[in-house]
Design a protein around this motif. Structure first.
Motif, short mmCIF file in Angstrom:
data_model
loop_
_atom_site.label_atom_id
_atom_site.label_comp_id
_atom_site.label_asym_id
_atom_site.label_seq_id
_atom_site.Cartn_x
_atom_site.Cartn_y
_atom_site.Cartn_z
N LEU A 40 0.83 -1.39 -0.28
CA LEU A 40 -0.21 -0.24 0.30
C LEU A 40 1.12 1.19 0.45
O LEU A 40 0.82 2.64 -0.91
CB LEU A 40 -0.50 -0.06 0.59
CG LEU A 40 -2.25 -1.22 1.39
CD1 LEU A 40 -2.63 -1.44 2.69
CD2 LEU A 40 -3.03 -1.15 0.07
N GLU A 41 2.19 1.48 0.80
CA GLU A 41 2.88 2.50 0.68
C GLU A 41 3.64 2.34 -0.54
O GLU A 41 3.90 3.69 -0.55
CB GLU A 41 4.02 2.07 1.82
CG GLU A 41 3.92 2.56 3.14
CD GLU A 41 4.45 1.90 4.26
OE1 GLU A 41 5.47 1.36 4.07
OE2 GLU A 41 3.87 1.94 5.14
N ALA A 42 3.56 1.74 -1.38
CA ALA A 42 4.06 1.64 -2.70
C ALA A 42 3.24 2.04 -3.79
O ALA A 42 3.63 2.47 -5.09
CB ALA A 42 4.91 0.41 -3.17
N GLY A 43 1.86 2.43 -3.56
CA GLY A 43 0.98 2.63 -5.16
C GLY A 43 1.43 1.66 -5.53
O GLY A 43 1.53 2.12 -7.03
N ILE A 44 0.49 0.45 -5.32
CA ILE A 44 0.33 -0.37 -6.50
C ILE A 44 -1.33 -0.04 -6.94
O ILE A 44 -1.91 1.00 -6.42
CB ILE A 44 -0.09 -1.76 -5.75
CG1 ILE A 44 -1.21 -1.74 -4.09
CG2 ILE A 44 1.00 -2.26 -4.70
CD1 ILE A 44 -1.73 -2.81 -3.75
N LYS A 45 -0.88 -0.78 -8.14
CA LYS A 45 -2.39 -0.36 -8.67
C LYS A 45 -3.56 -1.09 -8.22
O LYS A 45 -4.74 -0.70 -7.85
CB LYS A 45 -2.73 -1.52 -10.07
CG LYS A 45 -3.66 -1.18 -10.80
CD LYS A 45 -3.33 -1.55 -12.74
CE LYS A 45 -3.73 -1.88 -13.22
NZ LYS A 45 -4.14 -2.87 -14.63
N LYS A 46 -4.02 -3.02 -7.80
CA LYS A 46 -4.69 -3.30 -6.50
C LYS A 46 -4.16 -4.40 -6.71
O LYS A 46 -2.99 -5.03 -6.42
CB LYS A 46 -5.59 -3.90 -8.08
CG LYS A 46 -5.18 -5.55 -8.66
CD LYS A 46 -6.13 -5.82 -10.17
CE LYS A 46 -5.73 -6.69 -10.57
NZ LYS A 46 -6.88 -7.79 -11.41
N MET A 47 -4.67 -5.45 -4.97
CA MET A 47 -3.67 -6.03 -4.70
C MET A 47 -5.40 -6.99 -4.34
O MET A 47 -6.40 -7.00 -4.05
CB MET A 47 -3.68 -5.60 -3.88
CG MET A 47 -3.25 -6.97 -2.37
SD MET A 47 -3.04 -6.69 -0.70
CE MET A 47 -1.43 -5.66 -0.96
N GLU A 48 -4.81 -8.35 -4.96
CA GLU A 48 -5.82 -9.36 -4.45
C GLU A 48 -4.84 -10.71 -3.86
O GLU A 48 -4.23 -10.73 -3.60
CB GLU A 48 -6.41 -10.00 -6.39
CG GLU A 48 -7.48 -9.54 -6.53
CD GLU A 48 -7.28 -10.15 -8.31
OE1 GLU A 48 -8.40 -9.72 -8.78
OE2 GLU A 48 -6.35 -10.37 -8.61
N VAL A 49 -6.69 -11.08 -2.91
CA VAL A 49 -5.51 -12.43 -1.56
C VAL A 49 -6.38 -13.72 -2.37
O VAL A 49 -6.69 -13.78 -2.39
CB VAL A 49 -6.68 -12.11 0.16
CG1 VAL A 49 -5.51 -12.38 0.49
CG2 VAL A 49 -6.18 -10.09 0.14
N LEU A 50 -5.21 -14.51 -2.02
CA LEU A 50 -5.56 -16.11 -1.96
C LEU A 50 -5.01 -16.98 -0.71
O LEU A 50 -3.98 -17.12 -0.52
CB LEU A 50 -4.52 -16.24 -3.47
CG LEU A 50 -4.84 -17.78 -4.07
CD1 LEU A 50 -4.82 -18.18 -5.36
CD2 LEU A 50 -3.68 -18.97 -2.70
N VAL A 51 -5.89 -17.41 -0.50
CA VAL A 51 -5.33 -18.46 1.11
C VAL A 51 -6.06 -20.02 0.34
O VAL A 51 -6.81 -20.12 -0.62
CB VAL A 51 -6.09 -17.70 1.88
CG1 VAL A 51 -6.25 -17.04 2.11
CG2 VAL A 51 -7.76 -18.03 1.74
N LEU A 52 -5.03 -21.02 0.36
CA LEU A 52 -5.61 -22.36 0.28
C LEU A 52 -6.65 -22.69 1.79
O LEU A 52 -7.67 -23.42 0.99
CB LEU A 52 -4.51 -23.52 0.97
CG LEU A 52 -4.84 -24.65 0.38
CD1 LEU A 52 -5.07 -24.97 -1.01
CD2 LEU A 52 -3.66 -25.52 0.69
N VAL A 53 -7.06 -22.13 2.29
CA VAL A 53 -7.71 -22.48 3.41
C VAL A 53 -8.39 -21.21 3.87
O VAL A 53 -8.14 -20.23 4.54
CB VAL A 53 -8.17 -23.45 4.41
CG1 VAL A 53 -9.06 -23.33 5.74
CG2 VAL A 53 -6.87 -25.12 4.26
#
Length: 168
Positions: A115-128
């Motif tokens: 977030l501090e780096a100014g990203i375009k978007k973030m998605e989260v992946l989890v196995l469980v």
């Protein structure tokens, strides 16, 4: 199957199927992207990220960067968060990967450097996903939803050809 008080939740074949499905979902949702940064949490989160990147490289045309997020999962606020690689993050699309989503606290702290780096978007992946949400973190890609009590524990082992997920 119960062994030493553990119940197998996912076997190796099932884990592989879930990784394949999530990789295809990532490809579908990010088809217009040129590059993706896949960031795995220290431990099994990083091993899962490696497996996801391996599958994505088979199916997706975009460039992939794999990095590790080093943080103290027990006390994320007390220690600095380190990224294993210095990749350009400004304007990047990030897939944040962890093996198990419990309360969302660890993933929330892991988001800070991005977030501090100014990203375009973030998605989260989890196995469980254990669905004990105490922080506003919800996965975009989930291998398996599992309703558990807070006293139960999930163990993920992705280091061998006999990968498993156990509940105990």
């Amino acid at each position: 199957m119960t062994q030493q008080g553990k119940t197998m939740v996912l076997n190796h074949r099932q884990i592989q199927q879930k990784i394949t499905r999530m990789a295809f979902e990532i490809y579908e949702r990010n088809a217009g992207e040129q590059d993706l940064v896949v960031a795995g949490m220290t431990g099994m989160g990083y091993v899962l990220a490696e497996r996801v990147v391996e599958k994505l490289r088979e199916i997706a045309p975009f460039s992939l960067q794999l990095i590790k997020i080093d943080l103290d999962k027990s006390h994320p606020k007390l220690h600095e968060i380190h990224l294993s690689e210095q990749v350009p993050l400004a304007g990047a699309s990030i897939i944040l990967v962890d093996d198990v989503l419990n309360t969302g606290k660890t993933l929330a702290y892991a988001m800070v450097p991005f977030l501090e780096a100014g990203i375009k978007k973030m998605e989260v992946l989890v196995l469980v996903n254990r669905s004990h949400k105490l922080y506003p973190v919800a996965p975009d890609y989930t291998g398996f939803e599992l309703a558990t009590t807070l006293s139960e524990h999930i163990t993920v082992d992705l280091n061998s050809e006999a990968s498993t997920v156990h509940l105990h």
